[in-house]
Design a protein around this motif. Structure first.
Motif, mmCIF file in Angstrom:
data_model
loop_
_atom_site.group_PDB
_atom_site.id
_atom_site.type_symbol
_atom_site.label_atom_id
_atom_site.label_comp_id
_atom_site.label_asym_id
_atom_site.label_seq_id
_atom_site.Cartn_x
_atom_site.Cartn_y
_atom_site.Cartn_z
ATOM 1 N N GLU A 14 14.188 -1.164 8.475
ATOM 2 C CA GLU A 14 15.333 -0.681 9.241
ATOM 3 C C GLU A 14 14.901 0.254 10.364
ATOM 4 N N HIS A 15 13.932 1.127 10.096
ATOM 5 C CA HIS A 15 13.517 2.100 11.102
ATOM 6 C C HIS A 15 12.161 1.756 11.703
ATOM 7 N N GLY A 16 11.643 0.572 11.397
ATOM 8 C CA GLY A 16 10.347 0.173 11.941
ATOM 9 C C GLY A 16 9.221 1.106 11.535
ATOM 10 N N LEU A 17 9.277 1.632 10.300
ATOM 11 C CA LEU A 17 8.256 2.586 9.860
ATOM 12 C C LEU A 17 6.915 1.887 9.667
ATOM 13 N N VAL A 18 5.847 2.690 9.755
ATOM 14 C CA VAL A 18 4.501 2.137 9.639
ATOM 15 C C VAL A 18 3.942 2.470 8.265
ATOM 16 N N VAL A 19 3.549 1.427 7.528
ATOM 17 C CA VAL A 19 2.902 1.612 6.229
ATOM 18 C C VAL A 19 1.396 1.671 6.465
ATOM 19 N N LEU A 20 0.776 2.805 6.106
ATOM 20 C CA LEU A 20 -0.656 2.946 6.348
ATOM 21 C C LEU A 20 -1.449 2.049 5.395
ATOM 22 N N GLU A 21 -2.464 1.381 5.946
ATOM 23 C CA GLU A 21 -3.279 0.484 5.123
ATOM 24 C C GLU A 21 -4.140 1.292 4.159
ATOM 25 N N ASP A 22 -4.452 0.652 3.042
ATOM 26 C CA ASP A 22 -5.176 1.325 1.962
ATOM 27 C C ASP A 22 -6.425 0.521 1.617
ATOM 28 N N PRO A 23 -7.419 0.447 2.550
ATOM 29 C CA PRO A 23 -8.569 -0.435 2.324
ATOM 30 C C PRO A 23 -9.390 -0.059 1.093
ATOM 31 N N LYS A 24 -9.349 1.197 0.668
ATOM 32 C CA LYS A 24 -10.165 1.593 -0.484
ATOM 33 C C LYS A 24 -9.396 1.512 -1.801
ATOM 34 N N GLY A 25 -8.185 0.995 -1.731
ATOM 35 C CA GLY A 25 -7.440 0.756 -2.973
ATOM 36 C C GLY A 25 -7.121 2.018 -3.757
ATOM 37 N N LEU A 26 -6.706 3.070 -3.065
ATOM 38 C CA LEU A 26 -6.331 4.312 -3.763
ATOM 39 C C LEU A 26 -5.016 4.135 -4.523
ATOM 40 N N LEU A 27 -4.064 3.507 -3.857
ATOM 41 C CA LEU A 27 -2.728 3.410 -4.454
ATOM 42 C C LEU A 27 -2.664 2.218 -5.405
ATOM 43 N N PRO A 28 -2.117 2.427 -6.607
ATOM 44 C CA PRO A 28 -2.057 1.335 -7.569
ATOM 45 C C PRO A 28 -1.074 0.259 -7.108
ATOM 46 N N SER A 29 -1.479 -0.998 -7.256
ATOM 47 C CA SER A 29 -0.534 -2.064 -6.915
ATOM 48 C C SER A 29 0.549 -2.083 -7.981
ATOM 49 N N ALA A 30 1.729 -2.483 -7.607
ATOM 50 C CA ALA A 30 2.844 -2.418 -8.552
ATOM 51 C C ALA A 30 3.717 -3.650 -8.409
ATOM 52 N N HIS A 31 3.201 -4.764 -8.925
ATOM 53 C CA HIS A 31 4.003 -5.983 -8.905
ATOM 54 C C HIS A 31 5.031 -5.935 -10.022
ATOM 55 N N LEU A 32 6.228 -6.426 -9.702
ATOM 56 C CA LEU A 32 7.288 -6.447 -10.706
ATOM 57 C C LEU A 32 6.897 -7.380 -11.841
ATOM 58 N N VAL A 33 7.041 -6.891 -13.066
ATOM 59 C CA VAL A 33 6.653 -7.699 -14.217
ATOM 60 C C VAL A 33 7.616 -7.405 -15.368
ATOM 61 N N PRO A 34 8.103 -8.448 -16.060
ATOM 62 C CA PRO A 34 8.951 -8.177 -17.216
ATOM 63 C C PRO A 34 8.085 -7.778 -18.412
ATOM 64 N N VAL A 35 8.437 -6.693 -19.057
ATOM 65 C CA VAL A 35 7.754 -6.301 -20.284
ATOM 66 C C VAL A 35 8.716 -6.541 -21.435
ATOM 67 N N VAL A 36 8.264 -7.284 -22.452
ATOM 68 C CA VAL A 36 9.174 -7.668 -23.538
ATOM 69 C C VAL A 36 8.579 -7.298 -24.888
ATOM 70 N N SER A 37 9.474 -7.141 -25.865
ATOM 71 C CA SER A 37 9.037 -6.919 -27.237
ATOM 72 C C SER A 37 8.955 -8.271 -27.942
ATOM 73 N N ASP A 38 8.514 -8.235 -29.193
ATOM 74 C CA ASP A 38 8.386 -9.487 -29.945
ATOM 75 C C ASP A 38 9.737 -10.123 -30.233
ATOM 76 N N ASP A 39 10.826 -9.361 -30.059
ATOM 77 C CA ASP A 39 12.164 -9.927 -30.297
ATOM 78 C C ASP A 39 12.567 -10.937 -29.230
ATOM 79 N N ALA A 40 11.891 -10.917 -28.093
ATOM 80 C CA ALA A 40 12.208 -11.885 -27.045
ATOM 81 C C ALA A 40 11.443 -13.170 -27.346
ATOM 82 N N ASP A 41 12.177 -14.257 -27.628
ATOM 83 C CA ASP A 41 11.494 -15.501 -28.023
ATOM 84 C C ASP A 41 11.022 -16.271 -26.788
ATOM 85 N N ASP A 42 10.409 -17.421 -27.024
ATOM 86 C CA ASP A 42 9.803 -18.174 -25.928
ATOM 87 C C ASP A 42 10.820 -18.586 -24.871
ATOM 88 N N GLU A 43 12.032 -18.939 -25.329
ATOM 89 C CA GLU A 43 13.034 -19.374 -24.363
ATOM 90 C C GLU A 43 13.399 -18.213 -23.434
#
Lengths: 306, 220
Positions: A231-260
């Motif tokens: 929206e504001h055209g902000l600049v995200v600084l690059e992180d070539p040395k990998g300081l910041l942890p990547s954070a991909h969205l991932v579902p975390v489930v307990s054993d109560d969640a079946d295969d379906e």
């Protein structure tokens, strides 16, 4: 009128006694909620106190309900420190999570790395009974963000370019100073010194305003899926040395969640690209749409119930 | 792992209190915010409350108005004001003053109203004008309730001043929020204990002041 002489003191004393007795048990005061309060077969879905996370959780909930599961929504329960114990002891069955951030919770010493390495490490460090399903392409991770004017003025492309700039004021959360990628990590990895200015609204309007007005130079709380960036055209600084942890969205489930159930959640995440996540967030932030509306529209758009 | 004993041990460590971001500085900041906010609130609210009590008019408006103001969520107000004023102390101060003003107004008009009308009539019969009645009869006799309003305001503000940390303005909210976010319950508890201690000390001071005033000749 008689003065209320001992009233307030008595109340405070009682509160102190309660606090003391609550702690004397020696266990975490937040971890003692009863287990098994919910029927077997009901899937409890949790979400963070973060609108974007709640939208994803609501997508899970609507799809699982449509597939015939009994679903209980336990949404907006604070940050990871608050709900993680509930997840660990199985009171919550499904939670939309972020790979790197969750890894750092269970293994504070974990370094960053490629998204695959982070996911691999996460699956190993999750407590027994919890499984991380397929991560999405979409990430919602810590970034250091500046205005285009500031980037131009100081010739900034990557985080390390900040090392040559004096008096950098960085908007942060209260906990940022304790994180491995906080001020210490910045100094060690990139040689960058920053002065922190806490703005505790998770990259919300106060943070964005402070950045645009020049009250702060850099923000640590505007995450990669924040619609304010485009929206504001902000600049995200690059992180070539990998300081910041990547954070991909991932579902975390307990054993109560079946295969379906797991297959349903994996399908959601196979469709969640960065643009899709930004569109969901933008619909919520810029148009104030409710999570259940945003979730329903998204499900319809992808014909997930047809 | 006993959070309370850990918190107390941390509080008893001298290193906890020293340094530019130590608990000592945070406590002083917290007290300063409280006192400045209540002083500014009193400057606004006392004249209004005393006038309402003295003239016996506008009480309905004051009750309704202060009720509405009291219902405002302070954190929401802080965020809203900070959007216009930016960071710094202005937004928290506006929020604290909004919180403190209703109690002080209520205390002031209740205090003046509580004075026996026969005493007020007697003062007027002796030829006192409005100002003299207010300054020498109504305020001294109503002082315990007037101070009671300020006392309530101080307690509300000292407890709420933690949210100054939400916009990075310091105070005891800094260790409190940090403890909350990093699962550091001893830190959270220690910061809360200091806030509680401040509240007890301030409340005790007001209690003492109210008792002393009752003993003075010519006061209620």
């Amino acid at each position: 009128m008689k003065p209320r002489s001992r009233g307030p003191l008595a109340v405070v004393a009682a509160a102190l006694l309660l606090t003391a007795s609550g702690c004397a048990g020696g266990s975490d005061p937040l971890a003692n909620s009863p287990a098994g309060g919910v029927d077997e077969g009901t899937l409890v879905i949790g979400s963070q106190q973060y609108y974007s996370n709640t939208i994803i959780a609501e997508i899970y909930a609507q799809l699982l309900e449509a597939a015939g599961y009994d679903v209980e929504r336990d949404f907006e329960i604070g940050q990871r420190e608050v709900y993680a114990s509930e997840l660990t002891n199985g009171n919550i069955d499904v939670f939309p999570e972020y790979t790197g951030a969750l890894l750092q919770y269970y293994d504070p010493a974990a370094g960053s790395g490629t998204p695959e390495e982070v996911y691999e490490a996460l699956t190993e460090s999750l407590p027994e009974g919890l499984t991380a399903l397929e991560p999405a392409e979409a990430t919602d991770q810590n970034e250091f963000v500046v205005t285009p004017e500031y980037a131009q003025e100081h010739d900034l492309v990557s985080i390390g370019d900040l090392a040559g700039v004096d008096d950098v004021v960085m908007a942060s959360s209260p906990e940022f100073e304790t994180r491995p990628f906080g001020p210490e990590g910045l100094r060690e990895v990139y040689g960058v010194e920053v002065e922190l200015q806490v703005i505790d609204d998770s990259g919300g309007p106060l943070t964005v305003n402070a950045l645009l007005d020049g009250e702060v130079d850099v923000t640590a709380t505007i995450y990669s899926a924040n619609p304010a960036i485009s929206e504001h055209g902000l600049v995200v600084l690059e992180d070539p040395k990998g300081l910041l942890p990547s954070a991909h969205l991932v579902p975390v489930v307990s054993d109560d969640a079946d295969d379906e159930a797991r297959a349903i959640l994996n399908e959601v995440h196979s469709l969640l690209s960065q643009d899709e996540l930004l569109a969901l967030n933008s619909r919520s932030v810029n148009e104030q749409a409710a999570a259940e509306v945003v979730a329903r529209e998204w499900i319809e758009k992808h014909s997930l119930l047809d | 792992m006993n959070h309370l004993s850990e918190a107390v041990r941390w509080l008893l460590d001298a290193a906890t209190w020293s340094g530019p971001t130590g608990l000592g500085v945070r406590t002083v900041e917290h007290l300063q915010y409280t006192l400045v906010a209540v002083l500014l609130s009193a400057a606004i609210a006392l004249p209004i409350g005393l006038a309402i009590g003295h003239f016996g008019r506008g009480k309905n408006v004051a009750v309704a108005g202060t009720g509405v103001v009291r219902a405002l969520p302070t954190l929401g107000l802080l965020t809203l004001v900070a959007l216009f004023t930016g960071l710094g102390l202005t937004a928290p101060m506006v929020a604290f003053i909004t919180l403190a003003v209703p109690s002080i107004i209520a205390g002031a008009y209740s205090g003046v109203e509580s004075v026996d009308p026969r005493v007020v009539d007697a003062a007027r019969a002796q030829g006192m004008n409005g100002w003299q009645t207010l300054l020498t009869v109504q305020i001294p006799l109503g002082l315990p309730l007037i101070i009671g309003g300020i006392r309530l305001a101080v307690l509300q503000v000292v407890g709420t001043a933690t949210i100054a940390a939400y916009v990075g303005a310091g105070g005891l909210g800094v260790p409190l929020f940090l403890g909350l976010r990093t699962n550091d319950y001893p830190l959270l508890l220690a910061a809360s204990l200091v806030v509680i201690a401040l509240a007890i000390v301030l409340d005790g001071a007001f209690d003492l002041a109210q008792r002393l005033i009752r003993r003075l000749p010519g006061f209620a």
